[in-house]
Design a protein around this motif. Sequence first.
Motif, PDB file in Angstrom:
ATOM      1  N   ILE A 125       0.876  -1.247   0.066  1.00 25.61           N
ATOM      2  CA  ILE A 125       0.048   0.154   0.041  1.00 25.61           C
ATOM      3  C   ILE A 125       1.044   1.137   0.000  1.00 25.61           C
ATOM      4  CG2 ILE A 125      -1.748   1.142   1.266  1.00 25.61           C
ATOM      5  CD1 ILE A 125      -2.645  -1.220   2.433  1.00 25.61           C
ATOM      6  N   MET A 126       0.771   2.211  -0.974  1.00 27.01           N
ATOM      7  CA  MET A 126       1.797   3.199  -1.286  1.00 27.01           C
ATOM      8  C   MET A 126       1.093   4.557  -1.081  1.00 27.01           C
ATOM      9  SD  MET A 126       4.087   3.814  -4.595  1.00 27.01           S
ATOM     10  CE  MET A 126       5.036   2.142  -4.351  1.00 27.01           C
ATOM     11  N   ALA A 127       1.378   5.438  -0.129  1.00 25.10           N
ATOM     12  CA  ALA A 127       0.978   6.700  -0.007  1.00 25.10           C
ATOM     13  C   ALA A 127       1.770   7.713  -0.590  1.00 25.10           C
ATOM     14  CB  ALA A 127       0.578   7.030   1.509  1.00 25.10           C
ATOM     15  N   THR A 128       3.093   7.410  -1.364  1.00 23.36           N
ATOM     16  CA  THR A 128       3.851   8.254  -1.925  1.00 23.36           C
ATOM     17  C   THR A 128       3.861   8.415  -3.349  1.00 23.36           C
ATOM     18  OG1 THR A 128       5.458   6.313  -2.292  1.00 23.36           O
ATOM     19  CG2 THR A 128       5.615   7.308  -0.251  1.00 23.36           C
ATOM     20  N   ALA A 129       2.707   7.943  -3.753  1.00 27.35           N
ATOM     21  CA  ALA A 129       2.527   7.964  -5.447  1.00 27.35           C
ATOM     22  C   ALA A 129       2.847   9.353  -6.106  1.00 27.35           C
ATOM     23  CB  ALA A 129       1.417   7.343  -5.785  1.00 27.35           C
ATOM     24  N   LYS A 145       0.902  -6.757  -6.160  1.00 29.55           N
ATOM     25  CA  LYS A 145      -0.275  -6.429  -6.026  1.00 29.55           C
ATOM     26  C   LYS A 145      -0.100  -4.731  -5.132  1.00 29.55           C
ATOM     27  CE  LYS A 145      -2.430 -10.439  -6.882  1.00 29.55           C
ATOM     28  NZ  LYS A 145      -2.945 -10.532  -8.082  1.00 29.55           N
ATOM     29  N   VAL A 146      -0.741  -3.737  -5.438  1.00 28.98           N
ATOM     30  CA  VAL A 146      -0.494  -2.452  -5.240  1.00 28.98           C
ATOM     31  C   VAL A 146      -1.590  -1.698  -5.006  1.00 28.98           C
ATOM     32  CG1 VAL A 146       0.960  -0.448  -5.431  1.00 28.98           C
ATOM     33  CG2 VAL A 146       1.971  -2.471  -6.182  1.00 28.98           C
ATOM     34  N   VAL A 147      -1.925  -1.036  -3.937  1.00 30.07           N
ATOM     35  CA  VAL A 147      -3.011  -0.009  -3.836  1.00 30.07           C
ATOM     36  C   VAL A 147      -2.269   1.309  -3.309  1.00 30.07           C
ATOM     37  CG1 VAL A 147      -5.093   0.239  -2.464  1.00 30.07           C
ATOM     38  CG2 VAL A 147      -4.629  -1.836  -3.235  1.00 30.07           C
ATOM     39  N   LEU A 148      -2.819   2.098  -3.890  1.00 28.41           N
ATOM     40  CA  LEU A 148      -2.500   3.736  -3.644  1.00 28.41           C
ATOM     41  C   LEU A 148      -3.468   4.248  -2.666  1.00 28.41           C
ATOM     42  CD1 LEU A 148      -1.690   4.881  -7.349  1.00 28.41           C
ATOM     43  CD2 LEU A 148      -0.077   3.578  -5.681  1.00 28.41           C
ATOM     44  N   VAL A 149      -2.994   5.103  -1.844  1.00 28.48           N
ATOM     45  CA  VAL A 149      -3.753   5.790  -0.851  1.00 28.48           C
ATOM     46  C   VAL A 149      -3.348   7.380  -0.652  1.00 28.48           C
ATOM     47  CG1 VAL A 149      -2.258   5.131   1.150  1.00 28.48           C
ATOM     48  CG2 VAL A 149      -4.617   5.514   1.526  1.00 28.48           C
ATOM     49  N   ASN A 150      -4.413   8.119  -0.583  1.00 28.37           N
ATOM     50  CA  ASN A 150      -4.271   9.413  -0.557  1.00 28.37           C
ATOM     51  C   ASN A 150      -3.895  10.254  -1.579  1.00 28.37           C
ATOM     52  OD1 ASN A 150      -4.386  11.783   1.495  1.00 28.37           O
ATOM     53  ND2 ASN A 150      -2.371  11.923   1.135  1.00 28.37           N
ATOM     54  N   ARG A 151      -2.975   9.620  -2.438  1.00 26.51           N
ATOM     55  CA  ARG A 151      -2.270  10.101  -3.643  1.00 26.51           C
ATOM     56  C   ARG A 151      -2.667   9.154  -4.964  1.00 26.51           C
ATOM     57  NH1 ARG A 151       3.749  12.117  -1.517  1.00 26.51           N
ATOM     58  NH2 ARG A 151       2.972  13.557  -0.049  1.00 26.51           N
ATOM     59  N   ASP A 152      -2.945   9.876  -6.004  1.00 26.28           N
ATOM     60  CA  ASP A 152      -3.209   8.906  -7.214  1.00 26.28           C
ATOM     61  C   ASP A 152      -1.873   9.179  -8.164  1.00 26.28           C
ATOM     62  OD1 ASP A 152      -4.667   7.415  -8.775  1.00 26.28           O
ATOM     63  OD2 ASP A 152      -6.493   8.468  -8.707  1.00 26.28           O
ATOM     64  N   THR A 153      -2.119   8.382  -9.465  1.00 26.59           N
ATOM     65  CA  THR A 153      -1.184   8.582 -10.345  1.00 26.59           C
ATOM     66  C   THR A 153      -1.802   8.458 -11.524  1.00 26.59           C
ATOM     67  OG1 THR A 153       0.560   7.226 -11.599  1.00 26.59           O
ATOM     68  CG2 THR A 153      -1.024   6.016 -10.475  1.00 26.59           C
ATOM     69  N   GLU A 154      -1.123   8.914 -12.714  1.00 26.23           N
ATOM     70  CA  GLU A 154      -1.589   8.885 -14.126  1.00 26.23           C
ATOM     71  C   GLU A 154      -2.020   7.577 -14.640  1.00 26.23           C
ATOM     72  OE1 GLU A 154       0.861  11.386 -16.283  1.00 26.23           O
ATOM     73  OE2 GLU A 154       0.178  13.439 -15.240  1.00 26.23           O
ATOM     74  N   ARG A 155      -1.620   6.565 -13.910  1.00 24.08           N
ATOM     75  CA  ARG A 155      -1.817   5.247 -14.412  1.00 24.08           C
ATOM     76  C   ARG A 155      -3.196   4.669 -13.867  1.00 24.08           C
ATOM     77  NH1 ARG A 155       3.163   2.066 -15.425  1.00 24.08           N
ATOM     78  NH2 ARG A 155       1.870   0.052 -15.060  1.00 24.08           N
TER      79      ARG A 155
END
Length: 349
Positions: A125-129, A145-155
Amino acid sequence: MSRASTLSDVARRAGVHQATASRALNPASRHLVSKSTAERVLVAARELGYVPNGIARGLRTNRSHTVGVIIPDLMNPLFPPIVRGIEDVLADEGYTALLANTDNDEQRERTQFEALVTRRVDGIIMATARRDHPLLAEAAHRGLKVVLVNRDTERADFSAVTTDDWLGVAMATEHMIGLGHQRIGHLSGPPGLSTGSTRVRSFRETLHSHRLDAPPEYIEVCDAYSEAAGASATRLLLDRAPELTAIVAANDLLALGACDVFRERGIACPERMSITGFNDMPFADKFHPALTTVRVPHYDLGAEAGRLLLEQLMQPTHLTKRLSLPPKLIVRASTAPPYDANTSTSNPA
């Protein structure tokens, strides 16, 4: 020295089959046995001092039952509740969160990422995206397996849980306009982050929808979400646009830095300058003055991220999900109508 208790000992003490004892001791499979049986097994395990062999279980299931959680700044007050939400959801399913703090350093982030992969975490779980994030491409290539939290990405190929940044800044800006402010500045977050990019675009569009201007000199980009960055940017902003009567800050720490500059320059808040933050971090209500800000459900962000990752781990074929949790404007003492020198009710510093 007495030998350590085994799963077989626990099963014998509880009067159940060894497979039943194993299911009862695993939070992820406990629902498969009756409540009374599970309680009997747990009591037997406590009495015998039984400690499950996580390594052996990992070899059987090809899982470590650990999840890496990468955050950018452990000192930022908004991240502890996010991590707590993640931990609570994962613990209910027998997973342990391994925390990695990057201090907003890309090389440190890569080192932490490699360390988590080496430890065979089941997911991250990545909050640094960042909007363009090389590590995400690498994670996809490795099948992580990766989930983004608080920040998003263009992917678009990663699940993410964020708050509605656009709506949050729009509410803060609308609040200032509703009070009568027309010369409103913005302390923008780093443009390489989805939060910084989305919030500044929302600020501009909200002003435009009210036929108000957002000239370049009214917007100062901060290089980090920190009190120091907020103070530095506010000095530049006020030097360039002293006519401002209000500032919408992209987060609470930037607003806190701005308040430092107000005191430094003898600018009364909110009598001569109103300000809003974003996040409603702990103790925002104890600022002087108490900060009007946008409340983000940080614990829920973490909990939902944990659930999304568990879904991926339990379902080999899954659909990418993007959740946006609603923010809420919290009005406190740092905002007021603009000062008018021609009125007798105003109270300048």
